[in-house]
Structure formats: structure tokens, C-alpha cells
Scaffold this active site. Sequence first.
Site, mmCIF file in Angstrom:
data_model
loop_
_atom_site.group_PDB
_atom_site.id
_atom_site.type_symbol
_atom_site.label_atom_id
_atom_site.label_comp_id
_atom_site.label_asym_id
_atom_site.label_seq_id
_atom_site.Cartn_x
_atom_site.Cartn_y
_atom_site.Cartn_z
ATOM 1 N N GLU A 51 0.762 -1.185 0.027
ATOM 2 C CA GLU A 51 -0.035 0.130 -0.099
ATOM 3 C C GLU A 51 1.036 1.204 -0.012
ATOM 4 O O GLU A 51 0.627 2.414 -0.550
ATOM 5 C CB GLU A 51 -0.937 -0.108 1.172
ATOM 6 N N PHE A 100 -12.250 -7.801 13.295
ATOM 7 C CA PHE A 100 -11.417 -8.251 12.456
ATOM 8 C C PHE A 100 -10.738 -7.195 11.409
ATOM 9 O O PHE A 100 -11.560 -6.587 10.820
ATOM 10 C CB PHE A 100 -11.532 -9.567 11.615
ATOM 11 N N LYS A 148 -17.788 -1.254 4.823
ATOM 12 C CA LYS A 148 -18.281 -2.078 3.880
ATOM 13 C C LYS A 148 -19.724 -1.865 3.370
ATOM 14 O O LYS A 148 -20.256 -1.822 2.556
ATOM 15 C CB LYS A 148 -17.995 -3.407 4.172
ATOM 16 N N MET A 202 24.166 8.908 4.046
ATOM 17 C CA MET A 202 23.773 10.170 4.709
ATOM 18 C C MET A 202 23.974 10.143 6.107
ATOM 19 O O MET A 202 24.595 10.911 6.741
ATOM 20 C CB MET A 202 22.602 10.572 4.269
HETATM 21 C C1 LIG Z 1 11.838 5.718 6.188
HETATM 22 C C2 LIG Z 1 13.092 6.134 6.444
HETATM 23 N N1 LIG Z 1 13.941 5.581 7.485
HETATM 24 C C3 LIG Z 1 15.223 6.123 8.019
HETATM 25 C C4 LIG Z 1 15.507 7.213 7.506
HETATM 26 C C5 LIG Z 1 16.801 7.910 7.937
HETATM 27 N N2 LIG Z 1 17.753 8.111 6.750
HETATM 28 C C6 LIG Z 1 17.987 9.335 6.151
HETATM 29 S S1 LIG Z 1 19.093 9.140 4.858
HETATM 30 C C7 LIG Z 1 19.367 7.659 5.331
HETATM 31 C C8 LIG Z 1 20.295 6.740 4.618
HETATM 32 C C9 LIG Z 1 19.750 6.561 3.353
HETATM 33 O O1 LIG Z 1 20.560 5.422 2.506
HETATM 34 P P1 LIG Z 1 20.753 5.238 1.041
HETATM 35 O O2 LIG Z 1 19.070 4.780 0.633
HETATM 36 O O3 LIG Z 1 21.677 4.048 0.712
HETATM 37 O O4 LIG Z 1 21.091 6.661 0.372
HETATM 38 P P2 LIG Z 1 22.597 7.220 0.403
HETATM 39 O O5 LIG Z 1 22.492 8.260 1.582
HETATM 40 O O6 LIG Z 1 23.461 6.269 0.678
HETATM 41 O O7 LIG Z 1 22.606 8.041 -1.044
HETATM 42 C C10 LIG Z 1 18.540 6.900 6.703
HETATM 43 C C11 LIG Z 1 18.545 5.880 7.142
HETATM 44 C C12 LIG Z 1 14.824 8.151 6.581
HETATM 45 N N3 LIG Z 1 14.968 9.112 5.902
HETATM 46 N N4 LIG Z 1 13.399 7.457 6.122
#
Ligand SMILES: Cc1ncc(C[n+]2csc(CCOP(=O)(O)OP(=O)(O)O)c2C)c(N)n1
Length: 560
Positions: free
Chosen positions: A49, A111, A161, A472
Site C-alpha cells: 500500500e 477483524f 463495507k 547520509m
Molecule cells: C523511512 C526512513 N527511515 C530512515 C531514514 C533516515 N535516513 C535518512 S538518509 C538515510 C540513509 C539512506 O541510505 P541510502 O538509501 O543508501 O542512500 P545514500 O544516503 O547512501 O545515498 C537514512 C537511514 C529515512 N529518511 N527514512
Amino acid sequence: MKKTGAKIFVETLLEHGVNTMFGYPGGVLLPIYDELYHAPIRHILSRHEQGAIHAADGYARATGKVGVCMATSGPGATNLVTGLATAFMDSVPVVAFTGQVSTHLLGIDSFQEADIYGISIPVTKYNYLVKETSRLKEVMYEAFHLAISGRPGPVLIDLPKDVQTIQIDDPPVPALTLPQRRPHLDPVERDRQLEKILSLIRDAKRPVIYAGGGVIKSDKAHEALLRLAEKAQMPVTTTLMGKGGFPETHSLSLGMLGMHGTRYANYAVAKCDLLIAVGARFDDRVTGEPSTFAKEAKIVHLDIDPAEVGKIIQVDACLIGQARDLLQELADRVEPQAHEEWISQIAQWKRDFPLSYPKKEGVISPQYVVEQIYEKTRGEAIITTEVGQNQMWAAQYFKSTRPRTFITSGGLGTMGYGFPAAIGAKIGCPDRIVFDIAGDGSFQMNIQELATAVYNKVNVKIAILNNGFLGMVRQWQELFYGRRYSQTTLNGNPDFIKIAEGYGALGIRVEKPEDVPSAIERAIAEDHPVVIDFHVDPEENVYPMVPPGGAIHNMLDRKE
Ligand SMILES: Cc1ncc(C[n+]2csc(CCOP(=O)(O)OP(=O)(O)O)c2C)c(N)n1
């Protein structure tokens, strides 16, 4: 003639021009799905979803129309919550329908009962639980109106529903009885504010326009912005959400400001004597520490939402309304200006502090991949992004020139947004090339939507900037937590090529810089979803960077 709620539901969608929707069925939605079986509406079955609502959101952002999605009760509905919050934070017009247990089962832990009405209050512009079929049509008319009017946002309608199955006399087209918006300022005060703004522009020596997502959402606002900027010679910086509101190829463009903005944009904001914010909300990723933001400037705020004015920063003048109307009015009324000294100072900053990255022998720089996507699509693609470094490099290195071509979760920062949003954008704009610029972490959050893309022949391209890290977060650990990479190494990443192939998409692995351009060309040429797995420099960082809570003109850069 008597009609069921389900039939009224489908007819009302058609009355609103809905020809595409995204969803996932369940028991309480059987009456509606049965009605959709022969309806002239393209229903895209997602594989989660969250995929459905992000796709509806991407469709809305790319087309300017309302995006429509649907999920069943209980877990289906709760799976929509992240998508609602994503759309809410970025003011995206989405109408989300959820199935609900029948009215006599409400409130007794039936449910798959979840109080999605209650759960979604803080993440929707408005929401409804429809308890009578006779109210259904009217509620849907209101929802479509509310989603797209004023400051857009998601609206949720919860549909028990029995409301779908009960038959009632064909309801008439409702006359909307919503309270009318009253003007924020009386006409005399409005005139006073307008005159004040015109005089501030006349007196300014170092003006800057700070344009946000409101310029994208308000149709044709970007044309008025260009006219105003050129006529009064005011440089323009855009937020992440405002990318595409002003051509980043224009000499008056400063690119993006804020935490990962250009040095010249942040310097210009720090030194300007007039800052005109339009359709922007002084987000903390833009302002850094607010008490240090645009300290030398008079501040003007133009926005559709009066609640944004003075929320973060005190302003000297404001106007409330559609960005297009306000910018057109200013562009018409403003006297031509020249700010030669200021423009040449900015040109000097641009020469001294361009965006740049290291070019290492044999190593793919993630920024280079983004540059090549820009080159090979001649800047014409719709870009969606995931969240993290990939998002910031995409924002920095893909020069946006048109509204609705840079689609990203700015406010909530939702990993897993970009790929389903790309599916929605491509379905909404089938003639455009659509690239999701992804991280290897984010892509895995909604990777199952490969089935949706392949089965429905949605020709999207996913460019994974695969650094093997939650990049990041790792960057922050490197810079502020003594390089202790706690839980940010993505051990156990799959073979993305096999995953792509398993779903019937094409997978291309790229490990050498010299292979980047041809891989992108090949992906574009394929009339099919393609995953390109770029193995990029694992510990490359996004620069410049404003340390959290700092002043935006104090930026970190890489140590050479
Ligand atoms: C749903 C969610 N969980 C955690 C985060 C925290 N967060 C921000 S950036 C990041 C890393 C993202 O990693 P990746 O997708 O490999 O991208 P990169 O930064 O390596 O380009 C995280 C865990 C977030 N923004 N969204």
C-alpha cells in the site's frame, strides 16, 4: 434508480475525471473492487500500500492533478500512513480511500479494524469516516475540492463495507457548502503591504528571491517569477521543493540554498538586504539556526497559507494568495532595476565556489552519474529521488528548468518514496523519461514495486548510487561521531541485477567510470523498466554542508 454506494463511488470518481488510481484490495473493499472490474478506470495494483500512495503522490506532483489511491481496512490503511505524511508535509493533492469494517462492527476491535480516521488526523489536510451512503457523493466532492484548493494536501475517506453495499436513490450532484475563505488582509492593509514591498524592492541594493514548492504548485507562477526576477534583476535561490520553479541554467539562478545548498546561494542569503520568500516555509534545513538567517535583510513573505507567515522568522511585509497571482502583480508593478555590483559579486562567488567533486582514477563518483543522467536526457527527464546523499546529489547536479520535473520527499524525507513516485510520474507523463535516483538502502524499502512497473509496462529507470552504506547517516557519523559507523553498513545487499531480472526488468551493473555514459544511454533506449546498479565511491560525502543548527554561511567542505 437505486444505486449501491460502490456504484456511486465509481461514478463520482469518473465525474472528477479520474482515469487512473493506485491501490491494493482486501475483504472490506470487495464491493468497490467488484464495481471497478468493468469501470473505465485504470487501476494499478501495487505490491504494497505504501507503493500505491507514493505512486498517487508522484502522479499528482508530475501532472498537477489529484492522485487517487485506495487500501483496505486495518493493515492496508495503516500502511498508507507514511504516504499520507509524505504528501502532507509537501502539500500534495492526494485523495486516499480506505475500506473499513461495517458500521455495526466499528469500535469493538473487529477483524482488521483500525481507527484510520483517528490515526490520520495529524497527517491529512482533512479526513472523513462516511457512515451513511447518502453522504458519500457529497463527501467525495468535498474531498477532491479540498485536496487541490488553497494549499493542497492529502484527504482521506474511510468507507465501511456496508456503506458500499447499501442501495439508495441516485444522489444529485451536491452543491458544495464549504465555508468560503476570507481574505487574510482587508483591502486597505493589503494595498499598504503591496506598496511597502514595492518600495523595499526599489530601495534594495542586494535583493534575493527565495522560492519554494508553492511556485511549483501554483500553475504558471514560474513564468511570473522569471519576469519579476529579470525585470528587477533579483537573483533567485530555490529550495529542494522549489527546484524547477526557476531555471537553474539562468544567470540569475543561485541553485539550491540551505544545508547542502550552493555556497553562493547561502552567501547571497547571508549578505542580501532584501529577501523575498515565495511559497516557502523557512524549513530548518534551509535556515539553519533561524536567528542567524538573512540577518542583514528585510524579509518579505508571499504565501497561500497565512499560518506560515511569521512562524519561523518575523517578516517586514507579506501578501497572502496564489504564488502566481502575487508574482504577476509584483512583476507588473515593479520598476525595472539594475544591481550591477551585487550581480557581479554573485558571479565572483560562483567562480570562486562552484559545486565540485573529486575525480578519482577508476572510481565512479556519484555526482558524475547524476551529471551524466542530466547530459544524456538533455535535462529533460523527470527526476524522482530517494532520501539521503542520492537526493542531495540529484538536487545539486541535475539542473532543473521546469516545474514538476524534480520530485522528492522534502518535508518528511521518506526513504522508499522515489521508486513508486517514479511509477506514478511516468503513468501521468508517459512521454517523459523518468529516472529515480536512488540509494541502495532506500530502493530496498519499496523494491517490490518492480513487479508493478514490469507488469504494467511502466518504463521507469532506477539509477542506484550503490555505496554499500546508508550513506547520509554514515556521513554524519564520519563527521560528527568519530567515524563510528554504527548500523549503517548495508551488509547483505542483494545482487540488484538478479533482483531486476527476477522481476522481469533489465539490470545493468556499472563498475567503471568509462561505462557510465553508455549504460545510461542503453537504459534510455530500452522500452522497459531498467535498474542500473552504479558501484560508486563508498565514502564520498555531500558537500558543501552546513552542520546541523549552524549558520548557513558557515559551511563544511571536503579536505583536499
Ligand atoms: C523511512 C526512513 N527511515 C530512515 C531514514 C533516515 N535516513 C535518512 S538518509 C538515510 C540513509 C539512506 O541510505 P541510502 O538509501 O543508501 O542512500 P545514500 O544516503 O547512501 O545515498 C537514512 C537511514 C529515512 N529518511 N527514512
